[in-house]
Design an enzyme around this catalytic site. Structure first.
Site, PDB file in Angstrom:
ATOM      1  N   GLY A  21       0.096  -0.638  -1.966  1.00 56.23           N
ATOM      2  CA  GLY A  21       0.381  -1.945  -1.388  1.00 56.23           C
ATOM      3  C   GLY A  21       0.652  -1.936   0.105  1.00 56.23           C
ATOM      4  O   GLY A  21       0.887  -2.982   0.700  1.00 56.23           O
ATOM      5  N   HIS A  22       0.607  -0.779   0.738  1.00 51.42           N
ATOM      6  CA  HIS A  22       0.968  -0.691   2.179  1.00 51.42           C
ATOM      7  C   HIS A  22      -0.085   0.094   2.935  1.00 51.42           C
ATOM      8  O   HIS A  22       0.165   1.250   3.286  1.00 51.42           O
ATOM      9  CB  HIS A  22       2.326  -0.026   2.331  1.00 51.42           C
ATOM     10  N   PHE A  23      -1.133  -0.311   3.251  1.00 54.19           N
ATOM     11  CA  PHE A  23      -1.806  -1.562   2.942  1.00 54.19           C
ATOM     12  C   PHE A  23      -3.097  -1.198   2.239  1.00 54.19           C
ATOM     13  O   PHE A  23      -3.710  -0.187   2.591  1.00 54.19           O
ATOM     14  CB  PHE A  23      -2.085  -2.335   4.228  1.00 54.19           C
TER      15      PHE A  23
END
Length: 165
Positions: A70-72
């Site tokens: 999720g990052h990124f």
């Protein structure tokens, strides 16, 4: 000259050699010193350790780490807070090796002057140097930390810690 019998001991030098000082730690040894485990153990090995003063640790950054989901998703970057945590874990090695503090649990008490200078991405090797600046009452202290990739400064700052029971 007669040979020593089984009950006799050959003469030895009275001076004893001091115990060898450990200057490196493997991943397995780090896990015996720090309470962190996957996915939050962020130090792969300690490549240089000066007792009571400083440690230099390595973190091999890989795309398989869960935070990159999720990052990124389209441009994976190691979160700055995890770089700071990785530096703190290297500092934890210094603290857990201090006399009478073995097995202590050290936690953040503050973070000052932290700056991020370079992105850290999968494939990078993060080299973290953490130096003990001071410790008071064997419970509170401050460290200076630096993280580099390929000799370039990625992050730096002061980390404060506290020993909890």
């Amino acid at each position: 000259m007669k040979a020593p019998t089984s009950t006799e001991q050959p003469a030895t030098n009275e001076a004893t050699t001091p115990p060898e000082i450990k200057t490196t730690f493997t991943s397995e040894e780090i896990q015996k010193l720090l309470p962190h485990r996957y996915p939050f153990l962020l130090v792969d090995k300690i490549i240089d350790y000066t007792p009571g003063k400083q440690a230099v640790g390595i973190k091999n950054v890989t795309i398989n780490e869960p935070h990159f989901t999720g990052h990124f998703p389209d441009r994976p970057l190691m979160p700055g807070v995890l770089i700071v945590e990785a530096m703190a874990q290297v500092g934890g090695i210094v603290m857990t090796q201090l006399p009478n503090l073995e097995g202590g649990l050290f936690v953040f008490a503050g973070i000052d002057k932290v700056r991020f200078r370079r992105q850290v991405v999968p494939g990078d090797q993060l080299v973290m140097t953490v130096e003990l600046l001071w410790i008071k009452q064997r419970r509170f202290g401050k460290m200076q930390a630096r993280a580099e990739v390929d000799g370039q400064l990625a992050a730096e700052g002061e980390l404060m810690f506290s020993l909890i029971n």
